[in-house]
Design a protein around this motif. Structure first.
Motif, PDB file in Angstrom:
ATOM      1  N   UNK A   1       0.266  -2.128   9.472  1.00  0.00           N
ATOM      2  CA  UNK A   1      -0.643  -3.145   8.494  1.00  0.00           C
ATOM      3  C   UNK A   1      -1.953  -2.703   8.390  1.00  0.00           C
ATOM      4  N   UNK A   2      -2.022  -1.489   8.532  1.00  0.00           N
ATOM      5  CA  UNK A   2      -3.555  -0.753   8.118  1.00  0.00           C
ATOM      6  C   UNK A   2      -3.505   0.494   7.249  1.00  0.00           C
ATOM      7  N   UNK A   3      -4.557   0.850   6.733  1.00  0.00           N
ATOM      8  CA  UNK A   3      -4.675   1.931   5.673  1.00  0.00           C
ATOM      9  C   UNK A   3      -5.852   2.815   6.057  1.00  0.00           C
ATOM     10  N   UNK A   4      -5.933   4.087   6.080  1.00  0.00           N
ATOM     11  CA  UNK A   4      -6.914   5.054   6.016  1.00  0.00           C
ATOM     12  C   UNK A   4      -7.388   4.982   4.453  1.00  0.00           C
ATOM     13  N   UNK A   5      -8.741   4.885   4.410  1.00  0.00           N
ATOM     14  CA  UNK A   5      -9.274   4.618   3.086  1.00  0.00           C
ATOM     15  C   UNK A   5     -10.492   5.652   3.008  1.00  0.00           C
ATOM     16  N   UNK A   6     -10.391   6.254   1.714  1.00  0.00           N
ATOM     17  CA  UNK A   6     -11.635   7.327   1.612  1.00  0.00           C
ATOM     18  C   UNK A   6     -12.137   7.006   0.192  1.00  0.00           C
ATOM     19  N   UNK A   7     -13.603   7.069   0.368  1.00  0.00           N
ATOM     20  CA  UNK A   7     -14.324   6.355  -0.900  1.00  0.00           C
ATOM     21  C   UNK A   7     -14.955   7.772  -1.441  1.00  0.00           C
ATOM     22  N   UNK A   8     -15.187   7.780  -2.888  1.00  0.00           N
ATOM     23  CA  UNK A   8     -15.870   8.924  -3.440  1.00  0.00           C
ATOM     24  C   UNK A   8     -17.210   9.192  -3.369  1.00  0.00           C
ATOM     25  N   UNK A   9     -17.657   9.206  -2.029  1.00  0.00           N
ATOM     26  CA  UNK A   9     -18.966   9.107  -1.354  1.00  0.00           C
ATOM     27  C   UNK A   9     -18.891   9.977  -0.336  1.00  0.00           C
ATOM     28  N   UNK A  10     -20.033  10.559   0.187  1.00  0.00           N
ATOM     29  CA  UNK A  10     -20.073  11.353   1.500  1.00  0.00           C
ATOM     30  C   UNK A  10     -20.263  10.432   2.486  1.00  0.00           C
ATOM     31  N   UNK A  11     -19.052   9.677   2.894  1.00  0.00           N
ATOM     32  CA  UNK A  11     -19.128   8.787   4.077  1.00  0.00           C
ATOM     33  C   UNK A  11     -17.681   9.073   4.842  1.00  0.00           C
ATOM     34  N   UNK A  12     -17.707   8.694   5.938  1.00  0.00           N
ATOM     35  CA  UNK A  12     -16.413   8.856   6.607  1.00  0.00           C
ATOM     36  C   UNK A  12     -15.162   7.950   6.006  1.00  0.00           C
TER      37      UNK A  12
ATOM     38  N   UNK B   1      -6.126   5.295  -0.645  1.00  0.00           N
ATOM     39  CA  UNK B   1      -5.591   5.232   0.390  1.00  0.00           C
ATOM     40  C   UNK B   1      -4.960   6.462   0.660  1.00  0.00           C
ATOM     41  N   UNK B   2      -5.273   7.009   1.772  1.00  0.00           N
ATOM     42  CA  UNK B   2      -4.809   8.568   2.282  1.00  0.00           C
ATOM     43  C   UNK B   2      -3.663   8.329   3.088  1.00  0.00           C
ATOM     44  N   UNK B   3      -3.574   7.217   4.040  1.00  0.00           N
ATOM     45  CA  UNK B   3      -2.221   7.115   4.917  1.00  0.00           C
ATOM     46  C   UNK B   3      -2.075   5.575   5.134  1.00  0.00           C
ATOM     47  N   UNK B   4      -0.966   5.174   5.425  1.00  0.00           N
ATOM     48  CA  UNK B   4      -0.474   3.812   5.735  1.00  0.00           C
ATOM     49  C   UNK B   4       0.148   4.007   6.885  1.00  0.00           C
TER      50      UNK B   4
ATOM     51  N   UNK C   1       0.844  -1.251  -0.089  1.00  0.00           N
ATOM     52  CA  UNK C   1      -0.273   0.107   0.082  1.00  0.00           C
ATOM     53  C   UNK C   1       0.927   1.187  -0.019  1.00  0.00           C
ATOM     54  N   UNK C   2       0.322   2.307  -0.854  1.00  0.00           N
ATOM     55  CA  UNK C   2       1.062   3.473  -0.690  1.00  0.00           C
ATOM     56  C   UNK C   2       0.037   4.459  -0.961  1.00  0.00           C
ATOM     57  N   UNK C   3       0.095   5.768  -0.227  1.00  0.00           N
ATOM     58  CA  UNK C   3      -0.713   6.861  -0.555  1.00  0.00           C
ATOM     59  C   UNK C   3      -1.107   6.902  -1.811  1.00  0.00           C
ATOM     60  N   UNK C   4      -2.515   7.149  -2.344  1.00  0.00           N
ATOM     61  CA  UNK C   4      -2.869   7.445  -3.663  1.00  0.00           C
ATOM     62  C   UNK C   4      -3.154   6.096  -4.248  1.00  0.00           C
ATOM     63  N   UNK C   5      -3.084   4.779  -3.651  1.00  0.00           N
ATOM     64  CA  UNK C   5      -3.297   3.703  -4.535  1.00  0.00           C
ATOM     65  C   UNK C   5      -4.918   3.627  -4.435  1.00  0.00           C
ATOM     66  N   UNK C   6      -5.552   2.913  -5.509  1.00  0.00           N
ATOM     67  CA  UNK C   6      -7.037   2.571  -5.119  1.00  0.00           C
ATOM     68  C   UNK C   6      -7.032   1.246  -4.759  1.00  0.00           C
ATOM     69  N   UNK C   7      -8.004   0.849  -3.871  1.00  0.00           N
ATOM     70  CA  UNK C   7      -8.283  -0.348  -3.183  1.00  0.00           C
ATOM     71  C   UNK C   7      -9.594  -0.767  -3.269  1.00  0.00           C
ATOM     72  N   UNK C   8      -9.900  -1.990  -3.082  1.00  0.00           N
ATOM     73  CA  UNK C   8     -11.459  -2.531  -2.801  1.00  0.00           C
ATOM     74  C   UNK C   8     -11.199  -3.454  -1.619  1.00  0.00           C
ATOM     75  N   UNK C   9     -12.370  -3.785  -0.952  1.00  0.00           N
ATOM     76  CA  UNK C   9     -12.291  -4.623   0.363  1.00  0.00           C
ATOM     77  C   UNK C   9     -12.578  -5.822  -0.255  1.00  0.00           C
ATOM     78  N   UNK C  10     -11.706  -7.050   0.155  1.00  0.00           N
ATOM     79  CA  UNK C  10     -12.209  -8.368  -0.347  1.00  0.00           C
ATOM     80  C   UNK C  10     -13.255  -8.915   0.826  1.00  0.00           C
TER      81      UNK C  10
END
Length: 88
Positions: free
Chosen positions: A62-73, A56-59, A19-28
């Motif tokens: 073994x965890x990452x802060x994820x932001x979706x393109x929706x108005x959710x936390x 991915x906003x921050x790593x 993981x690195x900042x800016x990566x696009x991810x989905x949850x399995x």
């Protein structure tokens, strides 16, 4: 035959996502629901985390802060449930 230091193909498949900042991810979904503690805290997770992609906003460790393109936390998720996402 001398042992090698390279990991076996099976262990490569299970290696955590880099993981690195800016990566696009989905949850399995399977990995997320397989952990009973996660499933107990959120028995019906929202579909958008599985459809993604989230950014991915921050790593940290073994965890990452994820932001979706929706108005959710933004949400911290463990790296072992994340998979590469598709770009839009």
């Amino acid at each position: 035959m001398a042992p090698t230091d390279s990991p076996s193909p099976a262990s490569k498949a299970r290696s955590p996502l880099k993981l690195k900042k800016g990566s696009l991810v989905k949850v399995d979904r399977h990995a997320y629901m397989a952990d009973s503690s996660r499933a107990a805290s959120d028995p019906e997770p929202p579909d958008y985390i599985f459809l993604g992609p989230g950014e991915v906003l921050q790593v940290k460790e073994d965890a990452a802060l994820i932001r979706w393109r929706l108005p959710v936390p933004d949400v911290w998720l463990p790296a072992d449930v994340l998979r590469p996402g598709n770009s839009l």
